[in-house]
Design a protein around this motif. Sequence first.
Motif, PDB file in Angstrom:
ATOM      1  N   ASP A  43      31.962  -3.687  39.254  1.00 34.89           N
ATOM      2  CA  ASP A  43      31.960  -2.221  39.377  1.00 34.89           C
ATOM      3  C   ASP A  43      30.730  -1.830  40.181  1.00 34.89           C
ATOM      4  O   ASP A  43      29.657  -2.387  39.978  1.00 34.89           O
ATOM      5  CB  ASP A  43      31.959  -1.528  38.014  1.00 34.89           C
ATOM      6  CG  ASP A  43      32.518  -0.105  38.117  1.00 34.89           C
ATOM      7  OD1 ASP A  43      33.567   0.170  37.504  1.00 34.89           O
ATOM      8  OD2 ASP A  43      31.913   0.729  38.845  1.00 34.89           O
ATOM      9  N   HIS A  92      35.538  13.500  27.239  1.00 31.76           N
ATOM     10  CA  HIS A  92      36.746  12.683  27.156  1.00 31.76           C
ATOM     11  C   HIS A  92      37.280  12.694  25.736  1.00 31.76           C
ATOM     12  O   HIS A  92      36.636  12.175  24.824  1.00 31.76           O
ATOM     13  CB  HIS A  92      36.459  11.256  27.625  1.00 31.76           C
ATOM     14  CG  HIS A  92      36.525  11.127  29.104  1.00 31.76           C
ATOM     15  ND1 HIS A  92      35.616  11.722  29.942  1.00 31.76           N
ATOM     16  CD2 HIS A  92      37.419  10.492  29.906  1.00 31.76           C
ATOM     17  CE1 HIS A  92      35.949  11.451  31.204  1.00 31.76           C
ATOM     18  NE2 HIS A  92      37.042  10.715  31.209  1.00 31.76           N
ATOM     19  N   ILE A  93      38.447  13.272  25.567  1.00 31.98           N
ATOM     20  CA  ILE A  93      39.063  13.378  24.240  1.00 31.98           C
ATOM     21  C   ILE A  93      40.329  12.541  24.251  1.00 31.98           C
ATOM     22  O   ILE A  93      41.246  12.794  25.048  1.00 31.98           O
ATOM     23  CB  ILE A  93      39.365  14.853  23.919  1.00 31.98           C
ATOM     24  CG1 ILE A  93      38.040  15.626  23.875  1.00 31.98           C
ATOM     25  CG2 ILE A  93      40.108  14.985  22.594  1.00 31.98           C
ATOM     26  CD1 ILE A  93      38.039  16.876  24.641  1.00 31.98           C
ATOM     27  N   LEU A 125      46.222  11.162  35.702  1.00 31.10           N
ATOM     28  CA  LEU A 125      46.592  10.521  34.439  1.00 31.10           C
ATOM     29  C   LEU A 125      45.495  10.678  33.393  1.00 31.10           C
ATOM     30  O   LEU A 125      44.301  10.577  33.709  1.00 31.10           O
ATOM     31  CB  LEU A 125      46.816   9.017  34.652  1.00 31.10           C
ATOM     32  CG  LEU A 125      47.900   8.592  35.641  1.00 31.10           C
ATOM     33  CD1 LEU A 125      47.886   7.069  35.807  1.00 31.10           C
ATOM     34  CD2 LEU A 125      49.272   9.055  35.166  1.00 31.10           C
ATOM     35  N   MET A 166      43.654   9.211  29.823  1.00 28.73           N
ATOM     36  CA  MET A 166      43.260   7.842  29.464  1.00 28.73           C
ATOM     37  C   MET A 166      44.427   7.042  28.892  1.00 28.73           C
ATOM     38  O   MET A 166      44.644   5.885  29.276  1.00 28.73           O
ATOM     39  CB  MET A 166      42.134   7.876  28.419  1.00 28.73           C
ATOM     40  CG  MET A 166      40.837   8.438  28.944  1.00 28.73           C
ATOM     41  SD  MET A 166      39.513   8.390  27.714  1.00 28.73           S
ATOM     42  CE  MET A 166      39.888   9.838  26.735  1.00 28.73           C
TER      43      MET A 166
HETATM   44  P1  FAD Z   1      38.079   4.983  36.520  1.00 28.84           P
HETATM   45  O1  FAD Z   1      37.641   5.272  35.132  1.00 28.84           O
HETATM   46  O2  FAD Z   1      37.738   5.968  37.592  1.00 28.84           O
HETATM   47  O3  FAD Z   1      37.506   3.550  36.912  1.00 28.84           O
HETATM   48  C1  FAD Z   1      37.498   3.073  38.231  1.00 28.84           C
HETATM   49  C2  FAD Z   1      36.222   2.279  38.434  1.00 28.84           C
HETATM   50  O4  FAD Z   1      36.311   1.566  39.662  1.00 28.84           O
HETATM   51  C3  FAD Z   1      34.989   3.159  38.532  1.00 28.84           C
HETATM   52  O5  FAD Z   1      34.045   2.800  37.528  1.00 28.84           O
HETATM   53  C4  FAD Z   1      34.444   2.894  39.938  1.00 28.84           C
HETATM   54  O6  FAD Z   1      33.033   2.857  40.002  1.00 28.84           O
HETATM   55  C5  FAD Z   1      35.037   1.526  40.252  1.00 28.84           C
HETATM   56  N1  FAD Z   1      35.232   1.287  41.702  1.00 28.84           N
HETATM   57  C6  FAD Z   1      35.985   2.024  42.555  1.00 28.84           C
HETATM   58  N2  FAD Z   1      35.955   1.488  43.790  1.00 28.84           N
HETATM   59  C7  FAD Z   1      35.162   0.390  43.728  1.00 28.84           C
HETATM   60  C8  FAD Z   1      34.738  -0.580  44.680  1.00 28.84           C
HETATM   61  N3  FAD Z   1      35.143  -0.543  45.950  1.00 28.84           N
HETATM   62  N4  FAD Z   1      33.915  -1.581  44.264  1.00 28.84           N
HETATM   63  C9  FAD Z   1      33.498  -1.623  42.964  1.00 28.84           C
HETATM   64  N5  FAD Z   1      33.876  -0.743  42.018  1.00 28.84           N
HETATM   65  C10 FAD Z   1      34.696   0.261  42.389  1.00 28.84           C
HETATM   66  N6  FAD Z   1      41.502  11.608  29.959  1.00 28.84           N
HETATM   67  C11 FAD Z   1      41.867  11.853  28.684  1.00 28.84           C
HETATM   68  O7  FAD Z   1      42.769  11.183  28.173  1.00 28.84           O
HETATM   69  N7  FAD Z   1      41.241  12.796  27.921  1.00 28.84           N
HETATM   70  C12 FAD Z   1      40.227  13.554  28.410  1.00 28.84           C
HETATM   71  O8  FAD Z   1      39.674  14.409  27.704  1.00 28.84           O
HETATM   72  C13 FAD Z   1      39.824  13.342  29.758  1.00 28.84           C
HETATM   73  N8  FAD Z   1      38.841  14.088  30.288  1.00 28.84           N
HETATM   74  C14 FAD Z   1      38.475  13.881  31.580  1.00 28.84           C
HETATM   75  C15 FAD Z   1      37.457  14.671  32.090  1.00 28.84           C
HETATM   76  C16 FAD Z   1      37.038  14.483  33.392  1.00 28.84           C
HETATM   77  C17 FAD Z   1      35.957  15.376  33.944  1.00 28.84           C
HETATM   78  C18 FAD Z   1      37.647  13.467  34.194  1.00 28.84           C
HETATM   79  C19 FAD Z   1      37.202  13.259  35.616  1.00 28.84           C
HETATM   80  C20 FAD Z   1      38.656  12.692  33.685  1.00 28.84           C
HETATM   81  C21 FAD Z   1      39.087  12.882  32.375  1.00 28.84           C
HETATM   82  N9  FAD Z   1      40.102  12.111  31.812  1.00 28.84           N
HETATM   83  C22 FAD Z   1      40.491  12.337  30.511  1.00 28.84           C
HETATM   84  C23 FAD Z   1      40.806  11.063  32.606  1.00 28.84           C
HETATM   85  C24 FAD Z   1      40.182   9.681  32.457  1.00 28.84           C
HETATM   86  O9  FAD Z   1      38.846   9.713  32.912  1.00 28.84           O
HETATM   87  C25 FAD Z   1      40.993   8.700  33.307  1.00 28.84           C
HETATM   88  O10 FAD Z   1      42.364   8.717  32.943  1.00 28.84           O
HETATM   89  C26 FAD Z   1      40.531   7.254  33.182  1.00 28.84           C
HETATM   90  O11 FAD Z   1      39.141   7.127  33.056  1.00 28.84           O
HETATM   91  C27 FAD Z   1      41.001   6.501  34.422  1.00 28.84           C
HETATM   92  O12 FAD Z   1      40.677   5.137  34.315  1.00 28.84           O
HETATM   93  P2  FAD Z   1      40.765   4.226  35.620  1.00 28.84           P
HETATM   94  O13 FAD Z   1      40.405   2.841  35.185  1.00 28.84           O
HETATM   95  O14 FAD Z   1      42.037   4.425  36.326  1.00 28.84           O
HETATM   96  O15 FAD Z   1      39.650   4.793  36.610  1.00 28.84           O
END
Ligand code: FAD
Length: 384
Positions: A39, A65-66, A356, A358
């Motif tokens: 990451d 995040h809930i 999407l 979580m």
């Molecule tokens: P991410 O969590 O974005 O993980 C992707 C990771 O990849 C990141 O850490 C990034 O640094 C890494 N990465 C990307 N490109 C590279 C690269 N080239 N090299 C190395 N590392 C890289 N969901 C809920 O269910 N309830 C909530 O209350 C909620 N609240 C939210 C509030 C906010 C403000 C936001 C923005 C989102 C919220 N969500 C919530 C949604 C939730 O955050 C996402 O659904 C979930 O975290 C997505 O997981 P992911 O693994 O797809 O992506």
Amino acid sequence: MDTRATESFDTLVVGAGYAGSIMAERLATQCGQRVLVIDRRDHIAGNAYDYYDEHGILCHRYGPHIFHTQAEKVWNYLSQFTEWRPYEHRVLADVDGQLLPIPINRDTVNRLYGLELETEEEMEAFLAERAEPRERIENSEDTVVAKVGWDLYEKFFRGYTRKQWERDPSELNASVCARIPIRFNQDDRYFTDEYQALPAEGYTAMFERILDHPNIEVRLNTSLDAIRDEIQFDHLVYTGPIDEYFGHRFGPLPYRSLHFEFQNHPTPGGGTVHPTGAINFPSADVPYTRITEMRYITGQVAESSTLAVEYPRTEGDPYYPVPQPENRELYKRYEALGAEEPSVTFVGRLARYQYLNMDQVVGQALSTFEKLVESGGVKPAVAS
Ligand code: FAD
Ligand code: UDP
């Protein structure tokens, strides 16, 4: 002699959020694979990352995040890695000088208009008189106006949405505002899912356990570009923005970002600052969209309380894909490029360009893994 590419792994996982961490866990535990998770941030857990601030308050760095889900499978999977603390989120909206329940329910309408609607039927009839029927629900303006009419739309949705997305609701897919239901009853919970809880020791602790396996190595502060040529791997799991993966070949996909301002307030005796977990500010005259009091969500008792104020931004980390038809079209072009790379798996909110929650990402990662096994792309360690 080329000294690069001396280390080898079965799979390189880019991103230590839900999508990446769960893919790594499945590949290591179910297939016996050696997995490297990288990451570019200095922590695991992606946007769900939590930490203790300088006042000792557990905070969510990338916004509140809930966790909530209807999916028993998702709940059972995560429950292997955490205990839970039940939490039902409630939100008030700051409208016309009052703090009113959002999602809009009967109490919202009674207090806003000084009414005494007593039954669901009365509420339904009240809204039906004001609603403007739409033949087709094509955008987020249709979603709301067709259910509640213009006044409630203007007061609760239009300003908030324009701030959050820098677009009018009429330009956004219907699904965006459809996330917020309209209720005829007095239920003031933000979510009604069967399972609503937070990891008892926080999200980061849960991710530490997901990734805790002898076959999984985690390297932080490491980007794909920096490491790609230095290791060997058969399979790449990519969870970052898909347009970035392809060098923005067809142009950038739009994302919305946020700036968070954390404020700490003294709360002698362990009280709270606000009357509820979050307050939304739909007014276009207020620069932020919502303020969340972290201790409501985490259940922590302390002598001070940290609030997170959210300011929408264009620039910054990509947090939200922007649900609009033209962006979907552009994504489809990137998706087609991805389909030409069978040894790369794109999964998660940014890699699939989908708004999407979580639990949906957990479900997507689990089903992506299952499909890989079914297609013979990866082999289970023990034949069944
Ligand atoms: P991410 O969590 O974005 O993980 C992707 C990771 O990849 C990141 O850490 C990034 O640094 C890494 N990465 C990307 N490109 C590279 C690269 N080239 N090299 C190395 N590392 C890289 N969901 C809920 O269910 N309830 C909530 O209350 C909620 N609240 C939210 C509030 C906010 C403000 C936001 C923005 C989102 C919220 N969500 C919530 C949604 C939730 O955050 C996402 O659904 C979930 O975290 C997505 O997981 P992911 O693994 O797809 O992506
Ligand atoms: N929304 C709104 N007013 C509110 C709450 C939400 O107009 O008081 C709209 C807005 O467009 C927002 C969307 O509904 O982006 C989804 O809200 P949610 O709280 O689910 O957003 P998230 O937690 O994903 O940022």
